[in-house]
Design an enzyme around this catalytic site. Sequence first.
Site, mmCIF file in Angstrom:
data_model
loop_
_atom_site.group_PDB
_atom_site.id
_atom_site.type_symbol
_atom_site.label_atom_id
_atom_site.label_comp_id
_atom_site.label_asym_id
_atom_site.label_seq_id
_atom_site.Cartn_x
_atom_site.Cartn_y
_atom_site.Cartn_z
ATOM 1 C CB SER A 70 -0.891 0.011 1.249
ATOM 2 O OG SER A 70 -1.469 1.289 1.405
ATOM 3 C CG HIS A 74 -3.870 -1.834 -1.921
ATOM 4 N ND1 HIS A 74 -4.904 -2.693 -2.218
ATOM 5 C CD2 HIS A 74 -4.333 -1.018 -0.940
ATOM 6 C CE1 HIS A 74 -5.944 -2.424 -1.444
ATOM 7 N NE2 HIS A 74 -5.624 -1.394 -0.667
ATOM 8 C CG ASP A 91 -5.159 2.365 0.603
ATOM 9 O OD1 ASP A 91 -6.050 1.499 0.521
ATOM 10 O OD2 ASP A 91 -4.035 2.126 1.084
ATOM 11 C CG MET A 141 -9.022 6.790 1.896
ATOM 12 S SD MET A 141 -8.256 6.930 3.529
ATOM 13 C CE MET A 141 -7.056 5.597 3.437
ATOM 14 C CG HIS A 170 -9.211 -0.249 -0.789
ATOM 15 N ND1 HIS A 170 -8.702 -0.392 0.486
ATOM 16 C CD2 HIS A 170 -10.553 -0.447 -0.678
ATOM 17 C CE1 HIS A 170 -9.692 -0.659 1.322
ATOM 18 N NE2 HIS A 170 -10.823 -0.688 0.636
ATOM 19 C CG MET A 214 -11.401 2.655 1.515
ATOM 20 S SD MET A 214 -10.066 2.777 2.723
ATOM 21 C CE MET A 214 -8.654 2.841 1.646
ATOM 22 C CG MET A 263 -11.462 -3.336 4.515
ATOM 23 S SD MET A 263 -9.849 -2.818 3.869
ATOM 24 C CE MET A 263 -9.261 -1.735 5.183
ATOM 25 N N GLY A 279 -9.670 3.663 6.328
ATOM 26 C CA GLY A 279 -9.568 5.111 6.447
ATOM 27 C C GLY A 279 -8.245 5.628 6.962
ATOM 28 N N GLY A 304 -3.961 4.469 7.970
ATOM 29 C CA GLY A 304 -2.891 3.477 8.009
ATOM 30 C C GLY A 304 -2.402 3.270 9.433
ATOM 31 C CG ASP A 321 -5.820 -2.974 3.024
ATOM 32 O OD1 ASP A 321 -4.799 -2.697 3.681
ATOM 33 O OD2 ASP A 321 -6.459 -2.126 2.375
ATOM 34 N N GLY A 322 -4.758 -4.358 6.117
ATOM 35 C CA GLY A 322 -4.830 -3.660 7.394
ATOM 36 C C GLY A 322 -4.017 -4.341 8.468
ATOM 37 N N GLY A 323 -2.908 -3.751 8.837
ATOM 38 C CA GLY A 323 -2.077 -4.305 9.904
ATOM 39 C C GLY A 323 -1.390 -5.605 9.537
ATOM 40 N N GLY A 371 1.288 -2.236 4.219
ATOM 41 C CA GLY A 371 1.751 -0.858 4.108
ATOM 42 C C GLY A 371 3.058 -0.631 4.825
#
Length: 221
Positions: free
Chosen positions: A10, A35, A37, A39, A69, A71, A140, A145, A147, A174-176, A196
């Site tokens: 990301s 990727h 992001d 938003m 992605h 959002m 997710m 929203g 990082g 995606d996420g952490g 990320g």
Amino acid sequence: MSVKAKIGPSILNADLSNLAEESQKLLDNGADYLHLDVMDGTFVPNLTFGHPMVKSLRNKIKTAFFETHMMVQSPEQWIAPMADAGVNLYTFHIEPVEDVCKVSRLVQESGMRVGLAIKPGTEVKALEKYLSIADVVLVMTVEPGFGGQSFMADMMPKVEWLRENYPNLDIEVDGGVGPKTIECCAKAGANMIVSGTAVVGACDQRQVMKDMREVVQSYLK
């Protein structure tokens, strides 16, 4: 099983003032895709970048696989501009969309692949009736929203259900996600890994991506 392990950094965590160079470095170090992001400050409280920046990036990086992605509250609004910008996979959230099939069809007609994303609070079964038109499903593992959030391991049953019922589906998380959480994702059946901070900020990006890919691939056999 035909799905393959893929690592998509990301770039939200990269130096956005030096984005083309940072992105090319990630690709040179073994990233399978990028990727991006997007938003809108409405669907999520944060605001990032839009199609002009994606198009600028595409002008510098001609052949890499781009996933956006989205959002955003109105994903149908950005289909044509993102297709024009050179996006390959258009992943949008089903939560704000009234007619997911229609939006998916518009994405396909624009020449992009369809990705369907769900937030942590959305049941995985909400995707069921759309899976025949999805190329990728994104689960997710943080609230979208921002990082740098902590990985939510309790999202893994969604991934397990998808892999069990749709063995050939590309399932993205995606996420952490990073070296400490990759095994949890791989074991559940995820094959597309968005990471990320763990990749972008690594001293040895190549090694981190290689190690994560090997863990994922080991569970796909």
